[in-house]
Motif scaffolding. Structure first.
Motif, PDB file in Angstrom:
ATOM      1  N   PRO A 127       0.846  -1.182   0.081  1.00  0.00           N
ATOM      2  CA  PRO A 127      -0.216   0.001   0.140  1.00  0.00           C
ATOM      3  C   PRO A 127       0.799   1.188  -0.078  1.00  0.00           C
ATOM      4  O   PRO A 127       1.911   1.273   0.584  1.00  0.00           O
ATOM      5  CB  PRO A 127      -0.715  -0.002   1.488  1.00  0.00           C
ATOM      6  CG  PRO A 127      -0.007  -0.844   2.002  1.00  0.00           C
ATOM      7  CD  PRO A 127       0.893  -2.145   1.321  1.00  0.00           C
ATOM      8  N   LEU A 128       0.320   2.126  -0.745  1.00  0.00           N
ATOM      9  CA  LEU A 128       1.153   3.367  -0.916  1.00  0.00           C
ATOM     10  C   LEU A 128       0.661   4.778  -0.427  1.00  0.00           C
ATOM     11  O   LEU A 128      -0.728   4.759  -0.441  1.00  0.00           O
ATOM     12  CB  LEU A 128       1.623   3.508  -2.388  1.00  0.00           C
ATOM     13  CG  LEU A 128       2.248   2.574  -3.095  1.00  0.00           C
ATOM     14  CD1 LEU A 128       2.340   2.833  -4.442  1.00  0.00           C
ATOM     15  CD2 LEU A 128       3.689   2.325  -2.349  1.00  0.00           C
ATOM     16  N   LEU A 129       1.329   5.800  -0.146  1.00  0.00           N
ATOM     17  CA  LEU A 129       0.789   6.863   0.535  1.00  0.00           C
ATOM     18  C   LEU A 129       2.073   8.146   0.127  1.00  0.00           C
ATOM     19  O   LEU A 129       3.189   7.673  -0.057  1.00  0.00           O
ATOM     20  CB  LEU A 129       0.743   7.234   1.864  1.00  0.00           C
ATOM     21  CG  LEU A 129      -0.195   8.140   2.638  1.00  0.00           C
ATOM     22  CD1 LEU A 129      -1.350   8.098   1.993  1.00  0.00           C
ATOM     23  CD2 LEU A 129      -0.129   8.046   3.957  1.00  0.00           C
ATOM     24  N   ALA A 130       1.379   9.226  -0.529  1.00  0.00           N
ATOM     25  CA  ALA A 130       2.194  10.387  -0.796  1.00  0.00           C
ATOM     26  C   ALA A 130       3.257  10.749   0.433  1.00  0.00           C
ATOM     27  O   ALA A 130       2.694  10.820   1.520  1.00  0.00           O
ATOM     28  CB  ALA A 130       1.413  11.710  -1.364  1.00  0.00           C
ATOM     29  N   GLU A 131       4.484  11.149  -0.181  1.00  0.00           N
ATOM     30  CA  GLU A 131       5.316  11.663   1.007  1.00  0.00           C
ATOM     31  C   GLU A 131       4.923  12.670   2.081  1.00  0.00           C
ATOM     32  O   GLU A 131       4.915  12.671   3.175  1.00  0.00           O
ATOM     33  CB  GLU A 131       6.760  11.955   0.256  1.00  0.00           C
ATOM     34  CG  GLU A 131       7.819  12.556   1.134  1.00  0.00           C
ATOM     35  CD  GLU A 131       8.657  11.121   1.573  1.00  0.00           C
ATOM     36  OE1 GLU A 131       9.116  11.001   2.590  1.00  0.00           O
ATOM     37  OE2 GLU A 131       8.587   9.910   0.841  1.00  0.00           O
ATOM     38  N   GLU A 132       4.201  13.779   1.377  1.00  0.00           N
ATOM     39  CA  GLU A 132       3.570  14.663   2.120  1.00  0.00           C
ATOM     40  C   GLU A 132       2.704  14.316   3.319  1.00  0.00           C
ATOM     41  O   GLU A 132       2.670  14.737   4.368  1.00  0.00           O
ATOM     42  CB  GLU A 132       3.150  15.971   1.274  1.00  0.00           C
ATOM     43  CG  GLU A 132       4.238  16.893   0.436  1.00  0.00           C
ATOM     44  CD  GLU A 132       4.993  17.666   1.326  1.00  0.00           C
ATOM     45  OE1 GLU A 132       4.521  18.007   2.273  1.00  0.00           O
ATOM     46  OE2 GLU A 132       6.015  17.856   0.987  1.00  0.00           O
ATOM     47  N   LEU A 133       1.830  13.466   2.792  1.00  0.00           N
ATOM     48  CA  LEU A 133       0.889  12.769   3.761  1.00  0.00           C
ATOM     49  C   LEU A 133       1.723  11.907   4.842  1.00  0.00           C
ATOM     50  O   LEU A 133       1.225  12.079   5.938  1.00  0.00           O
ATOM     51  CB  LEU A 133      -0.032  12.018   2.948  1.00  0.00           C
ATOM     52  CG  LEU A 133      -1.160  12.827   2.221  1.00  0.00           C
ATOM     53  CD1 LEU A 133      -1.992  11.873   1.284  1.00  0.00           C
ATOM     54  CD2 LEU A 133      -2.182  13.504   3.218  1.00  0.00           C
ATOM     55  N   LEU A 134       2.543  11.251   4.578  1.00  0.00           N
ATOM     56  CA  LEU A 134       3.134  10.454   5.469  1.00  0.00           C
ATOM     57  C   LEU A 134       3.915  11.388   6.447  1.00  0.00           C
ATOM     58  O   LEU A 134       3.986  11.076   7.562  1.00  0.00           O
ATOM     59  CB  LEU A 134       4.297   9.609   4.796  1.00  0.00           C
ATOM     60  CG  LEU A 134       4.061   8.195   4.166  1.00  0.00           C
ATOM     61  CD1 LEU A 134       4.980   7.603   3.517  1.00  0.00           C
ATOM     62  CD2 LEU A 134       3.475   7.176   5.312  1.00  0.00           C
ATOM     63  N   GLN A 135       4.435  12.494   6.190  1.00  0.00           N
ATOM     64  CA  GLN A 135       5.126  13.182   6.987  1.00  0.00           C
ATOM     65  C   GLN A 135       4.209  13.918   8.134  1.00  0.00           C
ATOM     66  O   GLN A 135       4.494  13.938   9.075  1.00  0.00           O
ATOM     67  CB  GLN A 135       5.956  14.306   6.372  1.00  0.00           C
ATOM     68  CG  GLN A 135       7.020  13.928   5.174  1.00  0.00           C
ATOM     69  CD  GLN A 135       7.721  14.985   4.552  1.00  0.00           C
ATOM     70  OE1 GLN A 135       7.434  16.410   4.878  1.00  0.00           O
ATOM     71  NE2 GLN A 135       8.662  14.505   4.029  1.00  0.00           N
ATOM     72  N   ARG A 136       2.901  14.152   7.625  1.00  0.00           N
ATOM     73  CA  ARG A 136       1.832  14.837   8.383  1.00  0.00           C
ATOM     74  C   ARG A 136       0.911  13.727   9.223  1.00  0.00           C
ATOM     75  O   ARG A 136       0.464  14.143  10.158  1.00  0.00           O
ATOM     76  CB  ARG A 136       0.849  15.592   7.670  1.00  0.00           C
ATOM     77  CG  ARG A 136       1.545  16.783   7.101  1.00  0.00           C
ATOM     78  CD  ARG A 136       0.837  17.475   5.972  1.00  0.00           C
ATOM     79  NE  ARG A 136       1.325  18.736   5.545  1.00  0.00           N
ATOM     80  CZ  ARG A 136       2.369  19.254   4.868  1.00  0.00           C
ATOM     81  NH1 ARG A 136       2.979  18.014   4.506  1.00  0.00           N
ATOM     82  NH2 ARG A 136       2.760  20.256   4.536  1.00  0.00           N
TER      83      ARG A 136
END
Length: 306
Positions: free
Chosen positions: A102-111
């Motif tokens: 499963p994947l998530l955008a880098e910006e979302l992962l940081q938040r």
């Protein structure tokens, strides 16, 4: 790549999104590594998982959950030629392994700090390149120095595709045909596929979760599960296979695995009496004593190309 390709949903669906859904989707389509991944995979769009299988009704009977790692679930798929759609004609008679990430955008992962077990598009982009590159060593690989190298120490990669959910029930660890699975993490609490972020924010009906699907050869069992059954001479051969394979990969690509342990070294029986290698145009062979190893899981690995 067109703007339409970059979007995970079309303009009409975008207009129906909630405010948070629009923000969430914007982070996804503006993730530069997602676009790099699509370019690397030569994909013009992100298909639903159902479009990569030939027979969605029989898939439940032909897939079995094997293990759950930190960032992915791993499955064994039987009859891959009948079940999967390949870009090129393949004659794969044996079962294959499917790794679903499963994947998530880098910006979302940081938040969103609660989702520490989700891979970013950047992480998967790197892993995909490493897997594809190491897979080439199974054939006669010509390096930039003009010399030929070959080893069978790393799995053959048959397909790598960015897909979108929702996934079918066959990928639900709690409901697929491996009901006695003891490898499911206790903290999953009976949920479907781990860390479906769209579910967490009630966005499943608005924005599909995206996954990296890697299809590779079935390489056997972890050495930790079968070490007591391996004979002494076969153990010596296994150690030599590890050393030679890593030596060739390091020489050609400056490869570093960075997470090498017994669970990432798989052993399978083989009828081949000798295992052949090529190092700087020189061919040499090693007695197998009935065992062949494969090194898997390049999540934390590094490689240099060119």
């Amino acid at each position: 790549m067109t703007d339409e390709t970059k979007h995970s949903i079309d303009d009409n669906e975008m207009a129906n999104l909630s405010f948070f859904g629009q923000v969430y989707n914007r982070f996804i389509i503006e993730d530069s590594y997602r676009n790099q991944l699509l370019n690397h995979l030569e994909q013009d769009s992100v298909p639903h998982y159902g479009f990569v299988f030939n027979d969605n009704h029989r898939i439940n009977e032909n897939i079995k959950h094997l293990d759950s790692g930190s960032y992915a679930h791993v499955y064994r798929l039987f009859e891959p030629n009948k079940m999967l759609k390949f870009e090129h004609k393949n004659h794969i008679r044996n079962p294959v392994i499917i790794k679903m990430i499963p994947l998530l955008a880098e910006e979302l992962l940081q938040r969103l700090t609660d989702f520490h077990r989700i891979s970013s598009y950047n992480d998967v982009h790197n892993e995909c390149i490493i897997q594809r590159t190491l897979s080439q060593l199974n054939g006669r690989y010509q390096h930039s120095d003009g010399r030929i190298y070959m080893c069978t120490t790393f799995p053959r990669l048959f397909r790598s595709t960015l897909i979108r959910g929702p996934l079918g029930s066959c990928f639900d660890v709690q409901t697929n045909n491996n009901d006695d699975d003891d490898n499911v993490d206790d903290n999953e609490e009976g949920l479907p596929f781990m860390n479906n972020v769209s579910d967490e924010f009630n966005l499943t009906d608005q924005i599909p979760q995206e996954y990296m699907m890697l299809v590779m050869e079935d390489c056997g069992l972890p050495i930790t599960d079968c070490l007591q059954q391996i004979k002494p001479l076969a153990c010596v051969s296994i150690v030599k296979q590890l050393i030679i394979g890593l030596m060739i990969a390091e020489t050609v690509f400056q490869f570093e695995h960075r997470d090498l342990h017994g669970g990432n070294v798989l052993v399978q029986t083989t009828n081949k009496t000798m295992i052949h290698y090529i190092m700087r145009n020189r061919t040499f062979s090693l007695p197998s004593y009935g065992c062949m190893i494969k090194i898997i899981d390049t999540t934390f690995s590094r490689i240099r190309i060119g």
